[in-house]
Design a protein around this motif. Structure first.
Motif, PDB file in Angstrom:
ATOM      1  N   PRO A 126      22.072  63.281 -19.163  1.00  0.00           N
ATOM      2  CA  PRO A 126      23.116  63.824 -19.770  1.00  0.00           C
ATOM      3  C   PRO A 126      23.222  63.926 -21.417  1.00  0.00           C
ATOM      4  CG  PRO A 126      23.457  61.466 -18.899  1.00  0.00           C
ATOM      5  CD  PRO A 126      22.034  62.180 -18.485  1.00  0.00           C
ATOM      6  N   LEU A 127      23.824  64.868 -21.802  1.00  0.00           N
ATOM      7  CA  LEU A 127      24.035  65.319 -23.527  1.00  0.00           C
ATOM      8  C   LEU A 127      24.627  64.058 -24.000  1.00  0.00           C
ATOM      9  CD1 LEU A 127      24.371  69.082 -23.261  1.00  0.00           C
ATOM     10  CD2 LEU A 127      22.287  67.983 -23.994  1.00  0.00           C
ATOM     11  N   HIS A 128      25.725  63.503 -23.445  1.00  0.00           N
ATOM     12  CA  HIS A 128      26.814  62.749 -24.143  1.00  0.00           C
ATOM     13  C   HIS A 128      26.188  61.235 -24.107  1.00  0.00           C
ATOM     14  CE1 HIS A 128      27.916  62.015 -20.132  1.00  0.00           C
ATOM     15  NE2 HIS A 128      28.582  60.919 -20.297  1.00  0.00           N
ATOM     16  N   ALA A 129      25.045  60.938 -23.353  1.00  0.00           N
ATOM     17  CA  ALA A 129      24.789  59.576 -23.169  1.00  0.00           C
ATOM     18  C   ALA A 129      23.433  59.276 -23.649  1.00  0.00           C
ATOM     19  CB  ALA A 129      24.801  59.233 -21.590  1.00  0.00           C
ATOM     20  N   THR A 130      22.680  60.122 -24.050  1.00  0.00           N
ATOM     21  CA  THR A 130      21.308  60.220 -24.573  1.00  0.00           C
ATOM     22  C   THR A 130      21.264  60.407 -25.994  1.00  0.00           C
ATOM     23  OG1 THR A 130      20.908  62.420 -23.911  1.00  0.00           O
ATOM     24  CG2 THR A 130      20.369  60.509 -22.299  1.00  0.00           C
ATOM     25  N   SER A 131      20.303  59.957 -26.580  1.00  0.00           N
ATOM     26  CA  SER A 131      20.098  60.060 -28.260  1.00  0.00           C
ATOM     27  C   SER A 131      19.551  61.610 -28.456  1.00  0.00           C
ATOM     28  CB  SER A 131      18.945  59.242 -28.706  1.00  0.00           C
ATOM     29  OG  SER A 131      17.862  59.107 -28.114  1.00  0.00           O
ATOM     30  N   SER A 132      18.830  62.243 -27.506  1.00  0.00           N
ATOM     31  CA  SER A 132      18.331  63.578 -27.516  1.00  0.00           C
ATOM     32  C   SER A 132      19.528  64.567 -27.312  1.00  0.00           C
ATOM     33  CB  SER A 132      17.194  63.811 -26.544  1.00  0.00           C
ATOM     34  OG  SER A 132      15.972  62.884 -26.711  1.00  0.00           O
ATOM     35  N   GLY A 190      20.009  47.791 -21.038  1.00  0.00           N
ATOM     36  CA  GLY A 190      18.883  47.443 -21.366  1.00  0.00           C
ATOM     37  C   GLY A 190      17.895  48.359 -22.369  1.00  0.00           C
ATOM     38  N   LEU A 191      18.263  49.579 -22.412  1.00  0.00           N
ATOM     39  CA  LEU A 191      17.632  50.646 -23.157  1.00  0.00           C
ATOM     40  C   LEU A 191      18.230  51.308 -24.248  1.00  0.00           C
ATOM     41  CD1 LEU A 191      14.984  52.438 -22.534  1.00  0.00           C
ATOM     42  CD2 LEU A 191      16.572  54.359 -21.748  1.00  0.00           C
ATOM     43  N   HIS A 192      17.338  51.150 -25.534  1.00  0.00           N
ATOM     44  CA  HIS A 192      17.999  51.694 -26.701  1.00  0.00           C
ATOM     45  C   HIS A 192      17.073  52.995 -26.937  1.00  0.00           C
ATOM     46  CE1 HIS A 192      19.984  47.651 -28.372  1.00  0.00           C
ATOM     47  NE2 HIS A 192      20.474  48.166 -27.318  1.00  0.00           N
ATOM     48  N   ALA A 193      17.775  53.899 -27.662  1.00  0.00           N
ATOM     49  CA  ALA A 193      16.798  54.980 -28.020  1.00  0.00           C
ATOM     50  C   ALA A 193      17.637  55.770 -29.400  1.00  0.00           C
ATOM     51  CB  ALA A 193      16.883  56.102 -26.934  1.00  0.00           C
ATOM     52  N   MET A 194      16.857  56.571 -30.057  1.00  0.00           N
ATOM     53  CA  MET A 194      17.274  57.175 -31.145  1.00  0.00           C
ATOM     54  C   MET A 194      16.232  58.589 -31.230  1.00  0.00           C
ATOM     55  SD  MET A 194      14.888  55.544 -34.251  1.00  0.00           S
ATOM     56  CE  MET A 194      13.354  55.318 -34.222  1.00  0.00           C
ATOM     57  N   ALA A 195      17.147  59.757 -31.726  1.00  0.00           N
ATOM     58  CA  ALA A 195      16.479  60.962 -31.734  1.00  0.00           C
ATOM     59  C   ALA A 195      16.651  61.611 -33.032  1.00  0.00           C
ATOM     60  CB  ALA A 195      16.790  61.848 -30.482  1.00  0.00           C
ATOM     61  N   ALA A 196      15.876  62.292 -33.481  1.00  0.00           N
ATOM     62  CA  ALA A 196      16.086  63.564 -34.937  1.00  0.00           C
ATOM     63  C   ALA A 196      15.870  64.852 -34.288  1.00  0.00           C
ATOM     64  CB  ALA A 196      15.075  63.078 -35.668  1.00  0.00           C
ATOM     65  N   PRO A 197      16.414  65.679 -35.112  1.00  0.00           N
ATOM     66  CA  PRO A 197      16.323  67.237 -34.690  1.00  0.00           C
ATOM     67  C   PRO A 197      14.927  67.764 -35.148  1.00  0.00           C
ATOM     68  CG  PRO A 197      17.688  66.809 -36.707  1.00  0.00           C
ATOM     69  CD  PRO A 197      17.365  65.458 -36.284  1.00  0.00           C
ATOM     70  N   VAL A 198      14.532  68.541 -34.411  1.00  0.00           N
ATOM     71  CA  VAL A 198      13.268  69.486 -34.497  1.00  0.00           C
ATOM     72  C   VAL A 198      13.922  70.949 -34.721  1.00  0.00           C
ATOM     73  CG1 VAL A 198      11.232  70.615 -33.644  1.00  0.00           C
ATOM     74  CG2 VAL A 198      11.851  68.283 -33.334  1.00  0.00           C
ATOM     75  N   SER A 210      12.460  61.878 -29.875  1.00  0.00           N
ATOM     76  CA  SER A 210      13.288  60.799 -29.603  1.00  0.00           C
ATOM     77  C   SER A 210      12.196  59.707 -29.552  1.00  0.00           C
ATOM     78  CB  SER A 210      14.238  60.600 -28.231  1.00  0.00           C
ATOM     79  OG  SER A 210      13.381  60.703 -27.237  1.00  0.00           O
ATOM     80  N   ALA A 211      12.868  58.374 -29.693  1.00  0.00           N
ATOM     81  CA  ALA A 211      11.712  57.046 -29.431  1.00  0.00           C
ATOM     82  C   ALA A 211      12.858  56.331 -28.685  1.00  0.00           C
ATOM     83  CB  ALA A 211      11.444  56.504 -30.675  1.00  0.00           C
ATOM     84  N   SER A 212      12.478  55.505 -27.525  1.00  0.00           N
ATOM     85  CA  SER A 212      13.284  54.648 -26.833  1.00  0.00           C
ATOM     86  C   SER A 212      12.578  53.481 -26.349  1.00  0.00           C
ATOM     87  CB  SER A 212      13.519  55.338 -25.632  1.00  0.00           C
ATOM     88  OG  SER A 212      12.521  55.949 -24.726  1.00  0.00           O
ATOM     89  N   GLY A 213      13.246  52.383 -25.988  1.00  0.00           N
ATOM     90  CA  GLY A 213      12.341  51.123 -25.531  1.00  0.00           C
ATOM     91  C   GLY A 213      13.590  50.020 -24.990  1.00  0.00           C
ATOM     92  N   PRO A 214      12.856  49.171 -24.706  1.00  0.00           N
ATOM     93  CA  PRO A 214      13.816  48.061 -24.099  1.00  0.00           C
ATOM     94  C   PRO A 214      14.671  47.384 -25.362  1.00  0.00           C
ATOM     95  CG  PRO A 214      11.566  47.132 -24.171  1.00  0.00           C
ATOM     96  CD  PRO A 214      11.554  48.606 -24.464  1.00  0.00           C
ATOM     97  N   SER A 215      15.749  47.017 -25.050  1.00  0.00           N
ATOM     98  CA  SER A 215      16.846  46.487 -26.280  1.00  0.00           C
ATOM     99  C   SER A 215      16.370  45.151 -26.583  1.00  0.00           C
ATOM    100  CB  SER A 215      18.405  46.300 -25.627  1.00  0.00           C
ATOM    101  OG  SER A 215      18.295  45.683 -24.272  1.00  0.00           O
ATOM    102  N   TYR A 216      15.676  44.155 -25.923  1.00  0.00           N
ATOM    103  CA  TYR A 216      15.328  43.078 -26.257  1.00  0.00           C
ATOM    104  C   TYR A 216      14.025  43.232 -27.586  1.00  0.00           C
ATOM    105  CZ  TYR A 216      11.061  43.396 -23.371  1.00  0.00           C
ATOM    106  OH  TYR A 216       9.759  43.683 -22.931  1.00  0.00           O
TER     107      TYR A 216
END
Length: 245
Positions: A126-132, A190-198, A210-216
């Motif tokens: 889903p677009l609204h729920a993911t960093s990408s 339990g999942l964090h993520a970030m994304a930048a535009p190409v 994007s880069a994603s990984g466990p929140s801990y």
């Protein structure tokens, strides 16, 4: 439909083939093969090779291929960057593009700390729920973004998913200004993520890195610390695609 695709695959392998050859390969009567070739020829997908009664693939194939070549380029140009970033950031790195009302992941590299990470390649998210998804939405024209969100809906995927349009618009505006979007357990607990535009050569945003990984481990603080590494990687892929900005 299956037979028509088989015909094109035969021509791709052989270069040229006559009606009898095609009929023999797909085990149909010559009249059926002739009708199939005629239908494909009418669409420009095959063409007759001179006056020898042979057929070959037509330039209509190029038109269809053109719809995905951009995505192939993004994956090819992004591969070395993703591999390096996965090592530097230590988390899973993905390239995603927009497909209708979703973000679809085209390529993934797992970081050294993400041996058991989920494989997101080919998955619609889903677009609204993911960093990408957020970074892709953020760079759409406002009217197009409103239509996409209206058609897709804003389902609450986790308790932290943003479902209010005004709040999401504010979030997207901040992402545009900041240069990257992020999610904190908005798609998966339990999942964090970030994304930048190409961007492509025209400066249009065509993908998200994007880069994603466990929140801990991939905490909010660490996420922001590593954001410049990700945005620089997205800029490198953009330059590889011909963007000069």
């Amino acid at each position: 439909m299956d037979r028509a695709i088989s015909v094109m695959e035969i021509l791709a392998q052989r270069g040229e083939a006559g009606v009898s050859e095609v009929a023999g390969e797909i085990e149909v009567h010559k009249s059926t093969a002739f009708r199939l070739l005629g239908a494909l020829e009418a669409r420009g997908l095959v063409e007759q090779a001179g006056e020898r009664g042979k057929y070959r693939l037509g330039f209509g194939i190029v038109r269809l291929a053109g719809a995905v070549t951009g995505r192939i380029d993004i994956t090819q140009q992004g591969r070395p960057v993703c591999e390096r970033l996965a090592e530097e950031i230590g988390e899973t790195v993905n390239i995603a593009v927009m497909q209708e009302h979703y973000a679809i992941n085209l390529y993934q590299v797992r970081g050294p700390g993400a041996i058991t990470a989920h494989n997101w390649v080919g998955q619609l998210t889903p677009l609204h729920a993911t960093s990408s998804g957020k970074i892709l939405l953020a760079h759409l024209p406002a009217t197009e973004r409103a239509t996409v969100l209206s058609d897709a809906g804003m389902k609450k995927v986790t308790p932290r998913t943003i479902t209010a349009k005004t709040k999401l618009e504010k979030n997207l505006a901040e992402a545009r200004e900041r240069g990257y979007a992020f999610t904190l357990e908005e798609f998966e607990l339990g999942l964090h993520a970030m994304a930048a535009p190409v961007r492509d050569r025209d400066g249009e945003v065509v993908a998200a890195l994007s880069a994603s990984g466990p929140s801990y481990r991939f905490t909010e603080e660490r996420l922001h610390e590593l954001a410049p590494v990700l945005t620089k990687g997205a800029q490198e892929i953009s330059h590889r695609l011909g963007y000069l900005g």
